[in-house]
Design an enzyme around this catalytic site. Structure first.
Site, PDB file in Angstrom:
ATOM      1  N   ASN A 105       0.935  -1.219  -0.061  1.00 58.84           N
ATOM      2  CA  ASN A 105       0.409   0.096   0.194  1.00 58.84           C
ATOM      3  C   ASN A 105       0.512   1.487   0.344  1.00 58.84           C
ATOM      4  O   ASN A 105       0.288   2.684   0.302  1.00 58.84           O
ATOM      5  CB  ASN A 105      -0.979   0.026   1.423  1.00 58.84           C
ATOM      6  CG  ASN A 105      -0.190   0.742   2.711  1.00 58.84           C
ATOM      7  OD1 ASN A 105       1.349  -0.362   3.011  1.00 58.84           O
ATOM      8  ND2 ASN A 105      -0.889   1.395   3.403  1.00 58.84           N
ATOM      9  N   TYR A 106       1.688   1.230  -0.296  1.00 59.26           N
ATOM     10  CA  TYR A 106       3.115   2.808  -0.160  1.00 59.26           C
ATOM     11  C   TYR A 106       3.116   3.130  -1.454  1.00 59.26           C
ATOM     12  O   TYR A 106       3.113   2.163  -2.568  1.00 59.26           O
ATOM     13  CB  TYR A 106       4.346   2.241   0.324  1.00 59.26           C
ATOM     14  CG  TYR A 106       4.450   1.001   1.352  1.00 59.26           C
ATOM     15  CD1 TYR A 106       3.637   1.780   3.007  1.00 59.26           C
ATOM     16  CD2 TYR A 106       6.038   0.878   2.086  1.00 59.26           C
ATOM     17  CE1 TYR A 106       4.204   1.264   3.775  1.00 59.26           C
ATOM     18  CE2 TYR A 106       6.142   0.682   3.071  1.00 59.26           C
ATOM     19  CZ  TYR A 106       5.450   0.713   4.161  1.00 59.26           C
ATOM     20  OH  TYR A 106       5.618   0.392   5.336  1.00 59.26           O
ATOM     21  N   ALA A 107       2.466   4.194  -2.093  1.00 63.02           N
ATOM     22  CA  ALA A 107       2.342   5.518  -1.108  1.00 63.02           C
ATOM     23  C   ALA A 107       1.084   5.657  -0.908  1.00 63.02           C
ATOM     24  O   ALA A 107       0.366   6.680  -1.172  1.00 63.02           O
ATOM     25  CB  ALA A 107       3.223   6.416  -0.445  1.00 63.02           C
TER      26      ALA A 107
ATOM     27  N   LYS B  96       4.331  -6.017   2.745  1.00 63.82           N
ATOM     28  CA  LYS B  96       3.682  -6.527   3.577  1.00 63.82           C
ATOM     29  C   LYS B  96       2.119  -6.533   3.025  1.00 63.82           C
ATOM     30  O   LYS B  96       1.963  -6.028   1.995  1.00 63.82           O
ATOM     31  CB  LYS B  96       3.260  -4.934   4.665  1.00 63.82           C
ATOM     32  CG  LYS B  96       4.387  -5.220   5.343  1.00 63.82           C
ATOM     33  CD  LYS B  96       3.935  -3.788   6.434  1.00 63.82           C
ATOM     34  CE  LYS B  96       5.993  -3.589   6.785  1.00 63.82           C
ATOM     35  NZ  LYS B  96       6.607  -2.722   5.298  1.00 63.82           N
TER      36      LYS B  96
ATOM     37  N   GLY C  12      -1.008   3.141  -4.508  1.00 63.05           N
ATOM     38  CA  GLY C  12      -0.447   1.669  -3.226  1.00 63.05           C
ATOM     39  C   GLY C  12       0.364   0.780  -3.922  1.00 63.05           C
ATOM     40  O   GLY C  12       0.896  -0.324  -3.072  1.00 63.05           O
TER      41      GLY C  12
END
Length: 321
Positions: free
Chosen positions: A53-55, A88, A63
């Site tokens: 989900n970054y960013a 993650k 994401g």
């Protein structure tokens, strides 16, 4: 570079500093991101951290950006075999759950876990994740379901070591107990917000979890658990006067700790950032700092912390300030 192993010596060897890829592809562009990754690898860094989900909170981002950029770097440098790759699942926006993040995060149900790893593998251009985190605790899904889904990924060979991030200590302990009781692989790493300053006890960090004495005691008692810290340098808050410290650190104890931190830095001929990193790596529970940097210059400052040895008196002063 110094190295250690995950999972109490049974897991992969990783560099003592981990490079966080959170801003890569959004607030840090590809040329600068590649330069940082190249310098980290040149210095012997092997451990890189991202998430699915970054960013996503950056305007216009989805994401996908960090994982996609990291995948391009791994392919262009032929670096996958010498990189320990962590990502993650759990906090990616799911449009079917509503329009607003983080309320619409995917969660840690079995389908979300399996769909999440498939997406990460595709974006990263790999067939395996070395360390896979349950990103944010999901109280709406039974722990047994999450534990079982993650264990299935290890069984399938898709994931090496499991970790948790932004979980309360009791939830981490319960999940590890459930996995052990069922003969399944459980969490062997935990990544929380962790820095030298301590927040007020009534501070609300939202989805993020601070490392506290309870977690440190738990990690000290379980040698198979590796503790990692993010936001260790508070986005430049220690070194840049124009960046005020987060409100959660606004209390009298911060004044005392900052005074001692600057005294020790002056004595050691080091920067305050280097002292913070050395303090984390050399504590009673050695921490792997996840570095959030936006330039090679910032990275080089952090790498120099590997050579900084705090003596027993300095560490005691820092601990008790």
């Amino acid at each position: 570079m110094r190295y250690r192993t995950l999972d109490g010596g049974r897991g992969p060897e990783v560099s003592a500093l981990c490079l966080g890829a959170l801003p890569f592809g959004t607030t840090v562009g590809e040329p600068a991101s590649f330069a940082i990754l190249d310098r980290f690898a040149e210095a012997g860094g092997t451990f890189v951290d991202t998430a699915n989900n970054y960013a996503c909170w950056v305007p216009g981002a989805t994401g996908d950006e960090s994982e996609l950029l990291l995948g391009r770097w791994l392919r262009s440098r032929g670096a996958r075999d010498r990189t320990v790759l962590a990502t993650k699942v759990g906090a990616r926006p799911d449009p079917s759950r509503g329009p607003e993040w983080p309320a619409n995060r995917e969660g840690l149900g079995e389908k979300a876990v399996r769909d999440g790893v498939d997406g990460s593998l595709r974006r990263l251009g790999t067939d395996r994740v070395d360390l896979y985190y349950a990103h944010v605790d999901d109280r709406d899904v039974p722990l047994e379901e999450t534990v079982g889904a993650l264990a299935g990924l290890v069984r399938d060979g898709t994931v090496g070591v499991l970790g948790a991030s932004n979980h309360a200590t009791w939830r981490l302990a319960e999940a590890r107990y459930l996995a052990g009781a069922r003969g399944l692989p459980g969490y062997r790493a935990v990544q929380q917000r962790h820095t030298y300053l301590r927040p007020r006890h009534d501070a609300d960090s939202g989805l993020q979890r601070e490392t506290d004495e309870e977690l440190l005691d738990y990690a000290a008692a379980h040698e198979d658990l590796t503790l990692l810290g993010y936001s260790t340098l508070m986005h430049g808050g220690y070194a840049r006067p124009e960046r005020p410290l987060p409100e959660r650190y606004d209390h009298p104890g911060t004044v005392a700790r900052l005074r001692v931190l600057h005294e020790v830095a002056a004595e050691a001929g080091a920067t305050v950032n280097q002292v913070v990193l050395a303090w984390l790596m050399g504590g009673r529970v050695p921490v792997v700092p996840v570095l959030g940097v936006s330039s090679v210059t910032q990275l080089d400052e952090c790498l120099a912390a590997l050579d900084l040895q705090l003596d027993a008196v300095q560490r005691a002063r820092l601990d008790t300030a």
